[in-house]
Design an enzyme around this catalytic site. Structure first.
Site, short mmCIF file in Angstrom:
data_model
loop_
_atom_site.label_atom_id
_atom_site.label_comp_id
_atom_site.label_asym_id
_atom_site.label_seq_id
_atom_site.Cartn_x
_atom_site.Cartn_y
_atom_site.Cartn_z
N ASP A 132 39.10 55.25 43.66
CA ASP A 132 38.59 54.10 43.19
C ASP A 132 38.29 53.22 44.34
O ASP A 132 38.46 53.55 45.38
CB ASP A 132 39.62 53.56 42.50
CG ASP A 132 39.44 52.20 41.87
OD1 ASP A 132 38.38 51.87 41.70
OD2 ASP A 132 40.23 51.28 41.68
N LYS A 133 37.62 51.99 44.18
CA LYS A 133 37.36 51.39 45.37
C LYS A 133 38.36 50.09 45.72
O LYS A 133 39.06 50.21 46.39
CB LYS A 133 36.00 50.81 45.32
CG LYS A 133 35.36 49.82 46.50
CD LYS A 133 34.11 49.14 46.20
CE LYS A 133 34.07 48.15 45.43
NZ LYS A 133 34.65 46.84 46.16
N THR A 134 38.32 49.20 44.83
CA THR A 134 38.98 47.93 44.96
C THR A 134 40.55 48.47 44.68
O THR A 134 41.14 48.85 43.71
CB THR A 134 38.73 46.92 43.87
OG1 THR A 134 37.26 46.66 44.00
CG2 THR A 134 39.52 45.68 43.99
N ASP A 157 32.67 48.51 40.38
CA ASP A 157 31.87 47.52 41.09
C ASP A 157 30.35 47.86 41.26
O ASP A 157 30.06 48.71 40.75
CB ASP A 157 32.36 47.42 42.57
CG ASP A 157 32.27 46.00 43.41
OD1 ASP A 157 31.62 45.11 42.60
OD2 ASP A 157 33.06 45.70 44.14
N ASP A 184 44.48 52.87 41.75
CA ASP A 184 45.65 52.00 41.97
C ASP A 184 46.16 51.83 40.55
O ASP A 184 47.06 51.12 40.39
CB ASP A 184 45.27 50.53 42.44
CG ASP A 184 44.10 49.73 41.45
OD1 ASP A 184 43.70 50.60 40.56
OD2 ASP A 184 43.78 48.70 41.91
N GLY A 185 45.74 52.78 39.52
CA GLY A 185 46.49 52.47 38.20
C GLY A 185 45.68 51.68 37.27
O GLY A 185 45.54 52.08 35.83
N ALA A 186 45.12 50.75 37.84
CA ALA A 186 44.30 49.78 36.67
C ALA A 186 42.93 50.42 36.58
O ALA A 186 42.09 50.73 37.24
CB ALA A 186 43.84 48.41 37.32
N ASN A 187 42.82 50.74 35.22
CA ASN A 187 41.55 51.59 34.71
C ASN A 187 41.15 52.88 35.10
O ASN A 187 40.30 53.52 34.85
CB ASN A 187 40.34 50.75 34.77
CG ASN A 187 40.30 49.39 34.24
OD1 ASN A 187 40.86 49.17 33.10
ND2 ASN A 187 39.78 48.37 34.87
#
Length: 1182
Positions: free
Chosen positions: A501-503, A738, A852-855
């Protein structure tokens, strides 16, 4: 989900709009359950077959019963007959997943009537219920419930299937909500105690019960496993042939292992149950405006619950009917940022959809931080799903029933054990035949020969192979990486592709506000950086939008919410107040909150206050959020919409959009900035109409206000971590939600995209309605001028979620090539992230996913090795969790998992070679009529083998540079097979030499079992025992390889000291054992000490030959020179993705290849590509 059967309006409301069910015949039915296929087959009891089966079990002394215990499907076939599903008392559920892999469940079909259900739990007011009401309830698709005299159902993997009498098939029970009008949900007004009870019979109690087995049941399940049954068989054989010491030692070790395994399983079950299981007291409506307090386990779909203002923990999935709720969904998503949930629209033309209406849904296990409604009115929600039907229940079910891991090493190890068993069985048959030919008869001969089976297949092999993963997990804990599934450790050691993931993963979690690019009358104004005064240079409407278009809230006097929204709000310079904290009486309407700007200078500007009337939270599917506001002095409302530029620009009036919009957007995104667009419109309507308007009616004809620029910096460890992975031969790709240009820029900055690589943007463009869309390839600017022209010979693809979906739909055969060459996947939804991960797996990649776990939960669960950079409870969705939010953990994980895989590989080869060595020694002695003594077996198996196995895996991982290739995963390949074969040859050569030298001595006389001293002691026995004990020790050293995946074996101090001790004791037993030792171990050493020295030299020569064979013959010749020659001769066996890459690189007609010396943009029309053009034979292989 494929619609296999048309939905009937009066059909049971237990499936999605697409039912995904198909009746194969009168005996079977197919159901699609998520990504798995279930085939349900009906059976009923046959008394004659049952009687015959039990007679067979008794006649075989329970052996057939043991086989039935391991293969429950066979017992079903032997005792029951096929029958129509309508008559079945038992169903066989065949689950198919991934590459046509199967597993089976056998479940009893339960029939319940009103009276039978009352035998379990008595219905409230039972005596007052008339005959007409003595029935149960089943749900209809309309959201209503139908009375039924009886219900039939079964439960598999915690999912309940209900018999639909009208259609004569089973349907999945899913609760309320699926494809029913939202107005139907709003019409729920509480259930009576009687109705609750009737629904609870079908839906079961609202309690996610984690099975915690009794010690008796755990003992039975563990003891009757094949591993322990083979131990029992081995001990029985050893007792018959009078190997008492060794049998007792094995019984003690097996008992200890059994107790430890039961205790660990019980502890794990109790920990999971304590973590998951919870009940509470909730307030529910019971009709006519009345409420009652009940235990949460009694909730059923259709109940209306009251959400306390102070918040609570949800124990069901529910839909919010009014007010707002601030929730923390970290248990499900890993995102600890509070989210705002709003009330579900009340419309007859709007069907409830779980994904589209997730912003109105409260999920089980999440925490409601606070709830609000106007003037203190109660916040209500309708229960949709309970128990294992909830999102939390599905998550727990996936933990309880994980999909079997398909790993080449494990498959090969089982095959190899089968080969060892065949070798041992041939030895048993040969020895029995030889003894009978020699005139030896009796049952003792058979048992003596069966001892070879216990030697050829080591009973401790399965346990020994798990030690590497156990110690690797302990080392990972020291590096703040935690593993909840140790079986995945070996698989993670073979990763060759990492998705990021990026963010929050590659870049910092939060963002910094950089500046604004306001727009006025269709033209961009001068950009305003954060160092400037926004108030003086930015139009007031843009500041109002920044201050109000968000879902921030106060919790414990602290303004919290999405970090991005928080940064934008803080940059506005405004303040935020909520209704509980301020007096909003100046607004003659219902106001949630207000934003206020207070002048800080003496310019004479007046205070500016804006009331927030209605909030439409951010929806990932729409990529935007919206808000309705009101300035007290205005006679109209303001509507602000904020989100991705691509989504916002489609909603704006064309005259308000600057002509250079895309050029300006590209300028910022290519620099790696995160860009958000803001738009506005005036709404003239009454407050009542505003409350009824939906966002779709407001999000149109907007006026573009400008761009908000945020800076998202790379984490310090990102670049070196990706460089380490690149050097280790790990391909890295980015999957982010993103903007594409931002993702490409970040990819270049962190060297995920190499500087010499061309980036080709793959997009899709819809043509006239009804035609197949065009695929567009466009080469983006690269940094090739920094490199020599001859270095610029590679490229990577980049695409967004829209293009990915279109290609999957219209050009599915193109997907393998896209995946093989793409490095950037942008604007991807959570479902698309998971699809990409599974797509890579289908190509043969061993995939790791780091997020990071989100989505990212879906992708984390789908990957071979998911790594969650979060400490929240969402880590249960991922086998690995790092407490440190840094992708540096990926390299450390690889380091330890590669070490564990090599350790397991070495341990398997050691145990296999040990078994073959002992088998050879025993076969040689059997030819002479003797065998190893009881104490010799004990010394070898306990003091040497077991001791070495316990410390073999303590060797740590190599701390230097990660090797460019992952460890081998196949045992059935030239290297491992030649390694084991070479050791067998060394064993044969050295033991045969020592035996023949012994026979050639003048003091030698053949074995005579009539002697009083030791039944098996002899000169032959001593020569073979003396030589073989050194072989067992050196095998461990030979297979305990260091570089490039492990440290040198001598850094493992316990292993080093143990081998020195074993070598010393073995030398002592060979050269000069004391008389009491000779008597105790039944040794018969040669009378000449110098000859014992020769036996010692032979043993040492065996050690040298073993090392030379492994280092020079196997590693330096077989695994390099010979393998390369074999690949050239027969052709190297390529994996699917390697075949595709090879085909792509050699296909000069494939359009991206044309870009290497061209700057054109190529459009691929429907006549150029069709659905079958890229059909690859490699993907069609079984």
């Amino acid at each position: 989900m494929v619609d296999l059967e048309a939905a009937n309006e009066d059909n049971f409301g237990t499936k999605e709009c697409n039912t995904g069910k198909e009746t194969l015949d009168q005996f079977s039915q197919r159901i699609l359950l998520d990504d798995d296929k279930l085939v349900i087959t009906g059976y009923r009891l046959s008394k004659p077959k049952l009687i015959l089966t039990w007679l067979l079990i008794v006649m075989t002394c329970g052996i057939i019963g043991l086989v039935f215990h391991w293969q429950r499907k066979w017992y079903l076939v032997f005792t029951k007959v096929l029958c129509p599903l309508s008559e079945a008392d038992t169903v066989l559920v065949k689950e198919t997943f991934k590459k046509n892999e199967h597993r089976y469940f056998i479940k009893k079909v339960i029939e319940e009537t009103f009276e039978s259900a009352c035998c379990h739990t008595r219905c409230p007011g039972h005596d007052e219920i008339g005959t007409s009401r003595r029935n149960l309830q089943v749900p209809l698709k309309s959201g209503e419930f139908l009375d039924a005299e009886k219900i039939r159902f079964f439960t598999v993997k915690k999912t309940r299937f209900l018999w639909n009498k009208e259609e004569e098939n089973f349907v999945q029970v899913k609760g309320l909500g699926s494809c029913i009008p939202t107005s139907q949900l709003h019409s729920q007004n509480g259930l009576s105690a009687e109705t609750q009870w009737k629904r609870r019979i079908l839906f079961d109690e609202n309690f996610i019960k984690v099975p915690v087995s009794s010690y008796y049941k755990l003992f039975a399940l563990e003891f009757f496993r094949p591993f322990y049954m083979f131990q029992v068989f081995s001990v029985a054989v050893w007792m018959v042939v009078e190997y008492y010491y060794f049998a007792i030692a094995i019984v003690i070790m097996a008992t200890w292992g059994l107790i430890a395994s039961i205790w660990q399983t019980k502890s794990a079950q109790k920990r999971l149950a304590e973590t998951i299981q919870a009940t509470d007291v909730v307030e529910v409506e019971i009709g006519e405006g009345k409420t009652a307090m009940i235990e949460s386990k009694y909730l059923v779909p259709g109940d209306t619950i009251i959400i306390p203002f102070a918040g609570c923990t949800l124990h069901c999935d529910a839909i919010l009917l009014n007010g707002t709720a601030i929730v923390n969904e970290s248990m499900l998503t890993g995102e600890s940022v509070p989210l705002m949930k709003t009330a579900l629209p009340n419309r007859t033309d709007l069907l409830y959809n779980e994904k589209e209406h997730s912003r109105h849904t409260l999920y089980c296990g999440t925490r409601v931080v606070q709830a609000r409604y106007f003037e203190g009115a109660k916040v209500k929600a309708v229960v949709l799903r309970t128990g294992y039907m909830t999102q939390k229940g599905k998550l727990v079910s996936s933990i309880l029933y994980p999909l079997p891991v398909d790993f080449e090493f494990e498959r090969d190890s089982l095959r190899f054990i089968g080969v060892l068993a065949l070798i041992a069985l041939s030895g048993v048959i040969t020895n029995i035949a030889r003894k009978y030919l020699n005139g030896e008869e009796g049952i003792f001969v058979i048992f003596l020969s069966l001892d070879l089976l216990t030697i050829g297949v080591p009973p401790a092999l399965p346990a020994a192979m798990t030690i590497g993963s156990f110690y690797a997990a302990k080392r990972l804990v020291k590096k703040s990486i935690f593993c909840i599934n140790p079986r995945v450790i070996n698989i993670a050691g073979s990763l060759n592709l990492a998705c990021f993931d990026k963010t929050g993963t590659l870049t910092e979690d939060g963002m910094d506000f950089w500046g604004l690019v306001p727009s006025l009358n269709g033209s961009f104004l001068e950009e305003v950086e954060k160092t400037s005064s926004l108030v003086r240079k930015v139009p007031v409407r843009m500041l109002e939008g920044m201050a109000t278009c968000h879902s921030l809230t106060y919790i414990d006097d602290e303004l919290v919410g999405d970090p991005l929204e928080l940064k934008v709000f803080e940059a506005s310079g405004w303040t935020y107040e909520e209704s509980e904290r301020s007096d909003f009486s100046k607004f003659d309407m219902m106001i949630n909150a207000m934003a206020r700007w207070t002048p800080t200078d003496k310019t004479g500007n007046e205070e500016h206050t804006v009331g927030i009337v209605k909030i439409f939270p951010f929806a990932s599917s729409l990529q935007r959020s919206s808000v309705v506001t009101k300035v007290m002095t205005n006679d109209f409302f303001d509507f602000y919409c904020k989100g991705s530029p691509e989504a916002i620009i489609k909603l704006c009036e064309p005259p308000s959009v600057p002509n250079d919009f895309y050029t300006t957007l590209e300028n910022y995104t290519k620099q790696g900035f995160r860009v958000i667009a803001l738009a506005h419109r005036e709404v003239k309507a009454s407050i009542l109409k505003i409350e009824k308007l939906q966002r779709e009616e407001l999000e149109e004809n907007l006026t573009f206000l400008g761009l908000i620029i945020l800076e998202n910096r790379l984490k310090e460890e990102t670049v070196p971590a990706l460089e380490i992975l690149s050097e280790a031969g790990i391909r890295s790709v980015m999957i982010t939600g993103d903007n594409l240009d931002t993702a490409i820029c970040v990819g270049r900055n962190c060297n995920l995209i190499k500087g010499y690589e061309e980036v080709i943007h793959v997009s899709a463009e819809k043509t006239t309605e009804g035609n197949i869309p065009e695929i567009i390839y466009k080469k983006l600017d690269s940094e090739k001028d920094k490199y020599n022209k001859q270095d610029v010979c590679s490229y990577c693809l980049a695409l967004d979620g829209q293009a990915f979906d279109i290609i999957r739909l219209y050009y599915p055969s193109l997907i393998p090539r896209i995946l093989a060459k793409a490095s950037i996947f942008a604007r991807m939804t959570p479902d698309q992230k998971q699809q990409i991960v599974t797509g890579f797996q289908d190509l043969g990649y061993c995939v790791g996913m780091c997020g990071d776990g989100a989505n990212d939960c879906g992708a984390l669960k789908a990957a071979h090795a998911g790594i969650a950079l979060t400490e929240t409870e969402a880590s249960v969705a991922s086998p690995f969790t790092s407490k440190e939010a840094s992708i540096a953990c990926v390299a450390e994980l690889l380091r330890e998992c590669r070490c564990a895989l090599v350790t397991s590989f070495g341990m398997f080869k050691y145990m296999a070679s040990y078994s073959l060595t002992q088998f050879i020694c025993c076969m040689m002695l059997y030819q002479l009529g003797t065998n190893l003594t009881d104490l010799e077996f004990l010394y070898i198996d306990l003091f040497i083998i077991t001791a070495i196995s316990s410390v073999f895996a303590l060797t740590g991982s190599f701390e230097g540079k990660l090797h460019e290739k992952p460890p081998p995963t196949s045992l059935i390949s030239v290297g491992p097979l030649m390694s084991i074969l070479s050791q067998v040859i060394v064993t044969l050569a050295t033991t045969y030499t020592s035996l023949e030298l012994t026979k050639s001595q003048p003091w030698y006389y053949p074995y005579n079992n009539t002697e009083d001293f030791g039944a098996d002691s002899s000169y032959e026995n001593f020569s073979i025992f003396s030589t073989s004990q050194f072989i067992y020790i050196i095998l461990a050293i030979s297979f305990s390889k260091g570089f490039p995946y492990r440290k040198p074996f001598y850094t493992n101090l316990p292993f080093l000291l143990l081998t020195i001790l074993q070598l010393s004791v073995s030398a002592y037993l060979t050269v000069y054992p004391a008389v009491f030792v000779q008597n105790f171990m039944e040794l018969k050493p040669p009378p000449e000490v110098w000859f014992r020295g020769i036996l010692l030299v032979i043993g040492l020569c065996a050690m040298v030959l073993s090392l030379l064979a492994e280092i020079y013959f196997v590693d330096s010749f077989i695994c390099t020179v010979f393998t390369s020659w074999l690949d050239k001769l027969c052709g190297k066996k390529l994996k699917n993705y390697e075949k595709i890459i090879e085909e792509v690189d050699s296909d000069i007609n494939w359009n991206p290849n044309k870009f290497l010396n061209s700057n054109k943009m190529i459009k691929v029309r429907k006549e150029r590509y069709n659905r079958n053009e890229f059909e690859l034979n490699s993907l069609n292989e079984p």
